[in-house]
Write an enzyme that holds these catalytic residues in place. Structure first.
Site, PDB file in Angstrom:
ATOM      1  N   CYS A  75     -27.313 -38.676  21.928  1.00 46.18           N
ATOM      2  CA  CYS A  75     -27.811 -40.173  21.403  1.00 46.18           C
ATOM      3  C   CYS A  75     -29.562 -40.063  21.187  1.00 46.18           C
ATOM      4  O   CYS A  75     -30.088 -39.496  21.935  1.00 46.18           O
ATOM      5  CB  CYS A  75     -27.536 -40.930  22.772  1.00 46.18           C
ATOM      6  SG  CYS A  75     -28.533 -42.599  22.482  1.00 46.18           S
ATOM      7  N   PHE A  76     -29.978 -40.459  19.956  1.00 47.28           N
ATOM      8  CA  PHE A  76     -31.229 -40.303  19.405  1.00 47.28           C
ATOM      9  C   PHE A  76     -32.391 -41.214  20.416  1.00 47.28           C
ATOM     10  O   PHE A  76     -33.532 -40.715  20.304  1.00 47.28           O
ATOM     11  CB  PHE A  76     -31.371 -40.671  18.034  1.00 47.28           C
ATOM     12  CG  PHE A  76     -30.580 -41.737  17.511  1.00 47.28           C
ATOM     13  CD1 PHE A  76     -30.605 -43.137  18.214  1.00 47.28           C
ATOM     14  CD2 PHE A  76     -30.318 -41.984  16.176  1.00 47.28           C
ATOM     15  CE1 PHE A  76     -29.810 -44.264  17.503  1.00 47.28           C
ATOM     16  CE2 PHE A  76     -29.683 -43.119  15.487  1.00 47.28           C
ATOM     17  CZ  PHE A  76     -29.593 -44.169  16.160  1.00 47.28           C
TER      18      PHE A  76
END
Length: 159
Positions: free
Chosen positions: A12-13
């Site tokens: 997840c960025f």
């Protein structure tokens, strides 16, 4: 010297971006998508796991203040590079571990860094991190940019 860009996918960025924003010498970050087949994908497109994109963080940095090797260390320290197409509870190709290089020097550094980590014995499973040429970067929607920071959170912890 002018700033340079580096791009990393490590799950997840949101949390990955927050980690890079803490690094002295990092001038800017942007979250987005790379490595897929659809032009200008949306978050919904990428989450459907049919486009082949990874969630990535594009880091603009000053190499006089922070080395690419130091950025690679931040990358390795902020995810589990042995998990194939996932990070913790997040599952799908968009969460894969990937380093997108822009220059032969970045490629060489990324490969050397991965080999060193593989030899370290720190992981019981093989590293699955991809190292690939950087394709076009598609900036994610504004609400994803500095997501944790906007909510007063310092990091995103996956158990």
């Amino acid at each position: 010297m002018a700033t340079q860009k580096a791009t990393f996918g490590a799950g997840c960025f949101w949390g990955v971006e927050a980690a890079f924003r803490q690094v002295k010498g990092v001038r800017a970050t942007a979250v987005g998508y790379m490595g897929g087949t659809l032009k200008n994908p949306t978050y919904e497109d990428v989450c459907a796991d049919r486009t082949g994109h990874a969630e990535v963080v594009q880091v603009e940095y000053d190499p006089a203040e922070v080395s690419y090797d130091a950025l690679l260390n931040v990358f390795w320290e902020n995810h589990d590079p042995t998990q194939f197409n996932r990070q913790g509870p997040d599952v799908g190709a968009q969460y894969r571990s990937v380093i997108f290089f822009r220059t032969p020097e970045q490629e060489a550094a990324a490969r050397a860094s991965k080999e060193k980590l593989e030899r370290s014995g720190n992981f019981k499973r093989p590293l699955v991190t991809e190292i690939a040429p950087a394709p076009e970067f598609w900036r994610a929607e504004d609400y994803h940019q500095q997501y944790l920071e906007k909510r007063g959170l310092a990091y995103c912890r996956i158990q």
